[in-house]
Design an enzyme around this catalytic site. Structure first.
Site, PDB file in Angstrom:
ATOM      1  N   CYS A 195       0.864  -1.170   0.000  1.00  0.00           N
ATOM      2  CA  CYS A 195       0.000   0.000   0.000  1.00  0.00           C
ATOM      3  C   CYS A 195       0.899   1.218   0.000  1.00  0.00           C
ATOM      4  O   CYS A 195       2.111   1.110   0.078  1.00  0.00           O
ATOM      5  CB  CYS A 195      -0.828   0.029   1.284  1.00  0.00           C
ATOM      6  SG  CYS A 195      -1.674  -1.515   1.600  1.00  0.00           S
ATOM      7  N   ARG A 198       0.870   2.000  -5.951  1.00  0.00           N
ATOM      8  CA  ARG A 198       1.143   0.929  -4.987  1.00  0.00           C
ATOM      9  C   ARG A 198      -0.110   0.135  -4.650  1.00  0.00           C
ATOM     10  O   ARG A 198      -0.060  -0.837  -3.906  1.00  0.00           O
ATOM     11  CB  ARG A 198       1.714   1.529  -3.702  1.00  0.00           C
ATOM     12  CG  ARG A 198       2.974   2.332  -3.927  1.00  0.00           C
ATOM     13  CD  ARG A 198       3.444   2.941  -2.634  1.00  0.00           C
ATOM     14  NE  ARG A 198       3.911   1.931  -1.719  1.00  0.00           N
ATOM     15  CZ  ARG A 198       5.145   1.467  -1.675  1.00  0.00           C
ATOM     16  NH1 ARG A 198       6.043   1.946  -2.509  1.00  0.00           N
ATOM     17  NH2 ARG A 198       5.500   0.539  -0.821  1.00  0.00           N
ATOM     18  N   TRP A 235      -3.632  -1.850  -1.303  1.00  0.00           N
ATOM     19  CA  TRP A 235      -3.659  -3.052  -2.113  1.00  0.00           C
ATOM     20  C   TRP A 235      -3.914  -4.178  -1.119  1.00  0.00           C
ATOM     21  O   TRP A 235      -3.072  -4.490  -0.285  1.00  0.00           O
ATOM     22  CB  TRP A 235      -2.332  -3.250  -2.831  1.00  0.00           C
ATOM     23  CG  TRP A 235      -2.351  -4.367  -3.822  1.00  0.00           C
ATOM     24  CD1 TRP A 235      -2.882  -4.344  -5.078  1.00  0.00           C
ATOM     25  CD2 TRP A 235      -1.786  -5.670  -3.661  1.00  0.00           C
ATOM     26  NE1 TRP A 235      -2.689  -5.558  -5.702  1.00  0.00           N
ATOM     27  CE2 TRP A 235      -2.029  -6.393  -4.865  1.00  0.00           C
ATOM     28  CE3 TRP A 235      -1.112  -6.320  -2.628  1.00  0.00           C
ATOM     29  CZ2 TRP A 235      -1.618  -7.697  -5.039  1.00  0.00           C
ATOM     30  CZ3 TRP A 235      -0.701  -7.633  -2.817  1.00  0.00           C
ATOM     31  CH2 TRP A 235      -0.954  -8.305  -4.014  1.00  0.00           C
ATOM     32  N   ASN A 240       1.585  -0.061   5.729  1.00  0.00           N
ATOM     33  CA  ASN A 240       1.943  -0.798   4.517  1.00  0.00           C
ATOM     34  C   ASN A 240       2.791  -1.978   4.940  1.00  0.00           C
ATOM     35  O   ASN A 240       3.754  -1.798   5.684  1.00  0.00           O
ATOM     36  CB  ASN A 240       2.742   0.131   3.584  1.00  0.00           C
ATOM     37  CG  ASN A 240       3.460  -0.648   2.504  1.00  0.00           C
ATOM     38  OD1 ASN A 240       2.927  -1.610   1.962  1.00  0.00           O
ATOM     39  ND2 ASN A 240       4.687  -0.245   2.193  1.00  0.00           N
ATOM     40  N   GLY A 241       2.443  -3.182   4.471  1.00  0.00           N
ATOM     41  CA  GLY A 241       3.210  -4.372   4.843  1.00  0.00           C
ATOM     42  C   GLY A 241       2.307  -5.389   5.508  1.00  0.00           C
ATOM     43  O   GLY A 241       1.081  -5.331   5.353  1.00  0.00           O
ATOM     44  N   GLU A 245       8.470 -11.112 -22.251  1.00  0.00           N
ATOM     45  CA  GLU A 245       8.100  -9.749 -21.848  1.00  0.00           C
ATOM     46  C   GLU A 245       6.903  -9.250 -22.682  1.00  0.00           C
ATOM     47  O   GLU A 245       5.988  -8.621 -22.139  1.00  0.00           O
ATOM     48  CB  GLU A 245       9.314  -8.821 -22.016  1.00  0.00           C
ATOM     49  CG  GLU A 245       9.083  -7.376 -21.644  1.00  0.00           C
ATOM     50  CD  GLU A 245       8.724  -7.140 -20.174  1.00  0.00           C
ATOM     51  OE1 GLU A 245       8.803  -8.077 -19.358  1.00  0.00           O
ATOM     52  OE2 GLU A 245       8.333  -6.007 -19.856  1.00  0.00           O
ATOM     53  N   LYS A 298       3.373  -8.135 -20.997  1.00  0.00           N
ATOM     54  CA  LYS A 298       2.753  -6.819 -21.220  1.00  0.00           C
ATOM     55  C   LYS A 298       1.306  -7.007 -21.675  1.00  0.00           C
ATOM     56  O   LYS A 298       0.409  -6.315 -21.218  1.00  0.00           O
ATOM     57  CB  LYS A 298       3.510  -6.001 -22.281  1.00  0.00           C
ATOM     58  CG  LYS A 298       4.879  -5.516 -21.883  1.00  0.00           C
ATOM     59  CD  LYS A 298       4.874  -4.340 -20.906  1.00  0.00           C
ATOM     60  CE  LYS A 298       4.933  -4.799 -19.491  1.00  0.00           C
ATOM     61  NZ  LYS A 298       6.190  -4.945 -18.854  1.00  0.00           N
ATOM     62  N   GLU A 354      -0.924  -8.315 -18.672  1.00  0.00           N
ATOM     63  CA  GLU A 354      -1.245  -7.391 -17.583  1.00  0.00           C
ATOM     64  C   GLU A 354      -2.047  -6.189 -18.056  1.00  0.00           C
ATOM     65  O   GLU A 354      -2.851  -5.655 -17.309  1.00  0.00           O
ATOM     66  CB  GLU A 354      -0.010  -6.981 -16.781  1.00  0.00           C
ATOM     67  CG  GLU A 354       1.054  -6.249 -17.521  1.00  0.00           C
ATOM     68  CD  GLU A 354       2.286  -5.981 -16.648  1.00  0.00           C
ATOM     69  OE1 GLU A 354       2.212  -6.005 -15.421  1.00  0.00           O
ATOM     70  OE2 GLU A 354       3.352  -5.732 -17.239  1.00  0.00           O
ATOM     71  N   HIS A 414       7.554 -29.837 -28.212  1.00  0.00           N
ATOM     72  CA  HIS A 414       7.501 -30.750 -27.068  1.00  0.00           C
ATOM     73  C   HIS A 414       6.176 -30.644 -26.314  1.00  0.00           C
ATOM     74  O   HIS A 414       6.094 -31.035 -25.155  1.00  0.00           O
ATOM     75  CB  HIS A 414       8.684 -30.478 -26.142  1.00  0.00           C
ATOM     76  CG  HIS A 414      10.005 -30.692 -26.815  1.00  0.00           C
ATOM     77  ND1 HIS A 414      10.484 -31.933 -27.149  1.00  0.00           N
ATOM     78  CD2 HIS A 414      10.922 -29.800 -27.282  1.00  0.00           C
ATOM     79  CE1 HIS A 414      11.645 -31.809 -27.769  1.00  0.00           C
ATOM     80  NE2 HIS A 414      11.925 -30.517 -27.860  1.00  0.00           N
ATOM     81  N   LYS A 425       2.202  -1.559  -8.402  1.00  0.00           N
ATOM     82  CA  LYS A 425       3.523  -1.279  -8.972  1.00  0.00           C
ATOM     83  C   LYS A 425       4.615  -1.990  -8.193  1.00  0.00           C
ATOM     84  O   LYS A 425       5.557  -2.518  -8.770  1.00  0.00           O
ATOM     85  CB  LYS A 425       3.752   0.237  -8.949  1.00  0.00           C
ATOM     86  CG  LYS A 425       5.084   0.673  -9.549  1.00  0.00           C
ATOM     87  CD  LYS A 425       5.083   0.505 -11.040  1.00  0.00           C
ATOM     88  CE  LYS A 425       6.406   0.869 -11.662  1.00  0.00           C
ATOM     89  NZ  LYS A 425       6.542   0.296 -13.014  1.00  0.00           N
TER      90      LYS A 425
HETATM   91  O1  M6R Z   1      10.198  -3.422  -8.756  1.00  0.00           O
HETATM   92  P1  M6R Z   1      10.580  -4.740  -9.381  1.00  0.00           P
HETATM   93  O2  M6R Z   1      11.392  -4.575 -10.603  1.00  0.00           O
HETATM   94  O3  M6R Z   1      11.242  -5.649  -8.394  1.00  0.00           O
HETATM   95  O4  M6R Z   1       9.208  -5.409  -9.802  1.00  0.00           O
HETATM   96  C1  M6R Z   1       9.180  -6.700 -10.309  1.00  0.00           C
HETATM   97  C2  M6R Z   1       7.838  -7.032 -10.912  1.00  0.00           C
HETATM   98  O5  M6R Z   1       6.828  -6.928  -9.943  1.00  0.00           O
HETATM   99  C3  M6R Z   1       7.492  -6.136 -12.088  1.00  0.00           C
HETATM  100  O6  M6R Z   1       8.456  -6.201 -13.091  1.00  0.00           O
HETATM  101  C4  M6R Z   1       6.120  -6.545 -12.682  1.00  0.00           C
HETATM  102  O7  M6R Z   1       6.210  -7.792 -13.283  1.00  0.00           O
HETATM  103  C5  M6R Z   1       5.613  -5.496 -13.663  1.00  0.00           C
HETATM  104  N1  M6R Z   1       4.198  -5.338 -13.501  1.00  0.00           N
HETATM  105  C6  M6R Z   1       5.853  -5.838 -15.077  1.00  0.00           C
HETATM  106  O8  M6R Z   1       5.305  -4.910 -15.961  1.00  0.00           O
END
Ligand code: M6R
Length: 616
Positions: free
Chosen positions: A2, A27, A77, A103-104, A489, A493, A496, A512, A611
Site C-alpha cells: 500500500c 502501490r 492493495w 503498509n506491509g 516480456e 505486457k 497485464e 515438445h 507497482k
Molecule cells: O520493482 P521490481 O522490478 O522488483 O518489480 C518486479 C515485478 O513486480 C514487475 O516487473 C512486474 O512484473 C511489472 N508489472 C511488469 O510490468
C-alpha cells in the site's frame, strides 16, 4: 502493499494528503482513506471503490471544516481482508482516538488480535493492521505518550511494515516507523515547516527536496518544524539525509494521456542516461559506484541473478551476455523460488538482484538469503537508497527516472542496459573482452537510444497492427536465444494490460507439447530478428504456419525474406544481437499498449496489480 502518507502543520494538510495519495496509487488502489486530527478529536473518511476510491474520498472530504493539525492517509492493495470500506485504512482503536495507516504485513496479528479480544477490545475489520491501533490504545491507557506507546507496540509485532499513527490526545503529532517496508520523512519549507512522511519520495516532491530515510526499527516523531528519530529503545539517532533533484514534472504525465504512454516515449532518454558516464574514452567501462572492488569481482566464479516479472526477463538477457562476454557460469532464478531451494552459494558467488523499485519483497529476501552465505550481493535498481540498495554490498543504478505506470517499460529497458554494462565490465576485469570488441560494442550501445526512437516513430503503424487483433483472445509469443526473454516480456505486457491469454515460449520447445494448441485461427507473435538462431526460428514459424496459425513477426528493417512468412510485421532496426532485446521489445510494448486502449482499459492501473509488490 500500500502507500502511506502523513503531514503535520497549520494548513494545507488535507490537500497534501490527497495529492500525495494520487502519486502513491501505483502501490494499490483498492481503497483510500484519511484520518484528520482536529486537536483532541479525530475525523476519519474512507472509500473502497477500486480505481475510483481516491475520487470518491475527495468527494467525502470536500466540505470538512478547517483546523486540521495533522493527518495520515492510505491507498490500499488488499492483503488481509477484502477490499471493503470496513477494511480500508486508517484503522481506529476502540475509542476512535488513535488512528493507524500501514503498509506491509503484521505476521503475528491473529495471535495479537486474540489477546486483545480477551482483554475486551472490539476489532472492527479483518485486517492485520487494526491490532496496532489497539496495542497503542492499551499502552496509552497506562499513561504512555504516543511515541512510547508506538515503540512498545512495535516490540510486540513481527513482519514487514511501515506505519504512521496519530492520537487525539497529542494534537499535531505523528509517530511513524518502519521495518523492511519503505518510508521516507521530510520537512517542508518556510518558518514553521510541515513534518512529512510517505512511502516514497515522489509523493512529497512538491513540498520538499530534503529527505531522511529511516533504517529498520527506527521511529520518527513529527511535529511542525520538529523531527526526532529514535531506536525502538528510545535512543535518539541521526538519520541519513538525502537531497533529491528530481523534477516534479518528471513524475507527471507530460502531455501524454497516461503515464505508460509517456514512459514508453521516455525510453531513449532512460537508456542514454543509464549509459551516461559509464563508457569511457579509453574503451573501458567505469562503474566506480559499484562499491564492490574490482579485486573482489575478479575473484567471482559464479553469478546468480534473482528477480521477478519484467526484471526477471531483463535478467534472462543478462545470462546470455555474462556467459558470452565474461565467460562466467550464470544462473537466473525467480526470486520467490530462489530462497526456498537451498542454492549453493559462497563468497565467490556474485548474486545480482534486479528490481526497478528496490523494494519487491521476494527479491529483497533472496538478497538477504544470499548475504547469509557470504555471497557478494549487487542490486540493479532505479530507486536511490531503496531497501535493496541498503541490503546489498553494491549498487548499480538505472537512471530511468520515476516510473508510475504499473507495467514496467523504461525501467525494463534500462535494466537490460545496466546488465549489459555489468557483463562487459566483468569481461573487462577478467580479460575476456579484446579491446577491439569492446570498442565496437560500445559504439553499438551508444546507438541504442536512436534505434528506439526509430521504433517509437512508427507507433501509428503498430497501433494499426494492434487494430487487426481486437477479436483475438489467445496469443502465443515465441522467441529463441535472447528473443526468448523478449517473447516472455511481450506476453507479460499483453496479459497485464489487456487481460488476454498470452503465453511466451522458447520456440524450440514448441514441438515438445505446446504445438498441440496450434490450430487455424491461433495467433503467434514471434521475434524473428537476425539474432543467432534466426534460421531455426524461421523453421519454427513454418511449423505453426503449416498448422493454420496467423503469424505476427518482429523483423529487421528491409528483411523481406522474413516478412514473406508473416501475416503482419512489426519492423525494428538491426543491432548487435545481444543488444537486440532493447530494441525488439519496444514494438511489443506498443502493441500491448494500443490493444489495451482499443479494449478501453486503463493502462496505468491494470486490475489486481500494484507497482511494487511488498508482500510474499
Ligand atoms: O520493482 P521490481 O522490478 O522488483 O518489480 C518486479 C515485478 O513486480 C514487475 O516487473 C512486474 O512484473 C511489472 N508489472 C511488469 O510490468
Amino acid at each position: 502493499m500500500c502507500g502511506i502518507i502523513g503531514a503535520t502543520g497549520d494548513e494545507g494538510v488535507l490537500a497534501l494528503l490527497l495529492d500525495g495519495l494520487e502519486r502513491l496509487e501505483y502501490r494499490g488502489y483498492d481503497s483510500a482513506g484519511v484520518a484528520l486530527d482536529y486537536g483532541h478529536d479525530l475525523y476519519r473518511a474512507r472509500a473502497a471503490t477500486g480505481t475510483g476510491s481516491l475520487a470518491d474520498l475527495r468527494k467525502v472530504v470536500e466540505n470538512v471544516p478547517a483546523g486540521v493539525t495533522a493527518g495520515i492517509g492510505h491507498t490500499r492493495w488488499a492483503t488481509h481482508g477484502h477490499p471493503t470500506e470496513t477494511n480500508a485504512h486508517p484503522h481506529l482503536d476502540c475509542s476512535g482516538k488513535v488512528a493507524v495507516v500501514h503498509n506491509g504485513i503484521i505476521e503475528n496479528w491473529r495471535e495479537l488480535a486474540a489477546k486483545l479480544r480477551e482483554t475486551g477490545h472490539v476489532l472492527a475489520s479483518d485486517t492485520d493492521t487494526e491490532v496496532f491501533a489497539h496495542l497503542v490504545e492499551e499502552e496509552m491507557a497506562s499513561g504512555s505518550s504516543l511515541a512510547n506507546a508506538v515503540r512498545s507496540s512495535l516490540r510486540e509485532v513481527r513482519g514487514a511494515f511501515a506505519l504512521a499513527v496519530i492520537a487525539a490526545s497529542e494534537p499535531g503529532t505523528i509517530v511513524a516507523a518502519r521495518r523492511v517496508s519503505p518510508l521516507v520523512v521530510g520537512m517542508g519549507d518556510g518558518d514553521n515547516p510541515m513534518g512529512l512522511l510517505a512511502s516514497d519520495i515522489p509523493a512529497l516532491l512538491g513540498h520538499t527536496r530534503r529527505f531522511w530515510v529511516l533504517d529498520d526499527d527506527q521511529v520518527v516523531e513529527l511535529r511542525p518544524g520538529q523531527m526526532r528519530v529514535t531506536t525502538l529503545a528510545g535512543k535518539v539517532v541521526e538519520p541519513t539525509e538525502l537531497q533529491v533533484d528530481w523534477d516534479i514534472e518528471a513524475a507527471e504525465k507530460g502531455g501524454y494521456p497516461d503515464f505508460m504512454g509517456k514512459e514508453i516515449h521516455e525510453q531513449p532518454r532512460a537508456v542514454a542516461d543509464t549509459l551516461l558516464g559509464r563508457l569511457l574514452a579509453d574503451d573501458t567501462i567505469g562503474l566506480d559506484e559499484l562499491r564492490i572492488t574490482p579485486d573482489d569481482l575478479r575473484d567471482i566464479d559464479k553469478v546468480f541473478i534473482v528477480a521477478c516479472g519484467s526484471s526477471y526477463h531483463a535478467g534472462l538477457v543478462a545470462k546470455y551476455a555474462i556467459e558470452r562476454w565474461a565467460r562466467l557460469p550464470t544462473e537466473i532464478d525467480i526470486a520467490s523460488e530462489f530462497r526456498y531451494r537451498d542454492p549453493v552459494l559462497d563468497e565467490r558467488t556474485l548474486v545480482v538482484g534486479v528490481s526497478q523499485s528496490g523494494e519487491t519483497i521476494d527479491t529483497l529476501q533472496a538478497m538477504s538469503e544470499a548475504r547469509q552465505w557470504n555471497a557478494k550481493v549487487l542490486v540493479i535498481s532505479n530507486v536511490v537508497d531503496s531497501s535493496m540498495a541498503r541490503v546489498a554490498d553494491g549498487v548499480l543504478y538505472t537512471h530511468a527516472g520515476p516510473e508510475v505506470g504499473v507495467a514496467s517499460t523504461k525501467t525494463h529497458l534500462s535494466q537490460i542496459v545496466a546488465l549489459e554494462l555489468l557483463a562487459l565490465y566483468l569481461a573487462q576485469l577478467r580479460g575476456t573482452l579484446p579491446a577491439a570488441d569492446a570498442r565496437r560494442l560500445f559504439g553499438k550501445l551508444e546507438e541504442l537510444p536512436a534505434l528506439i526512437e526509430t521504433v517509437l516513430a512508427r507507433e501509428d503503424d503498430v497501433a494499426a497492427v494492434a487494430g487487426q487483433f481486437t477479436k483475438t483472445r489467445d496469443f502465443f509469443f515465441l522467441g529463441r536465444h535472447v528473443g526468448f526473454p523478449v517473447a516472455l516480456e511481450g506476453a507479460l505486457k499483453l496479459k497485464e494490460l489487456s487481460y488476454l491469454r498470452a503465453e511466451g515460449y522458447p520456440a524450440g520447445e514448441l514441438k515438445h507439447g505446446p504445438i498441440a494448441l496450434i490450430e487455424p485461427g491461433a495467433v503467434v507473435v514471434a521475434v524473428a530478428t537476425r539474432t543467432r538462431l534466426w534460421e531455426k526460428m524461421m523453421s519454427n514459424i513454418a511449423e505453426v504456419r503449416s498448422r493454420g496459425a496467423t503469424v505476427l513477426l518482429v523483423a529487421n528493417d528491409g528483411d523481406e525474406e522474413t516478412a514473406a512468412e508473416a501475416d503482419a510485421v512489426l519492423w525494428v532496426p538491426e543491432t548487435e544481437p545481444l543488444f537486440a532485446p532493447v530494441v525488439d521489445v519496444v514494438p511489443l510494448q506498443l502493441f500491448a499498449y494500443h490493444l489495451a486502449a482499443l479494449h478501453g482499459l486503463d493502462v496505468d492501473r491494470p486490475r489486481n496489480l500494484a507497482k511494487t509488490v511488498t508482500v510474499e
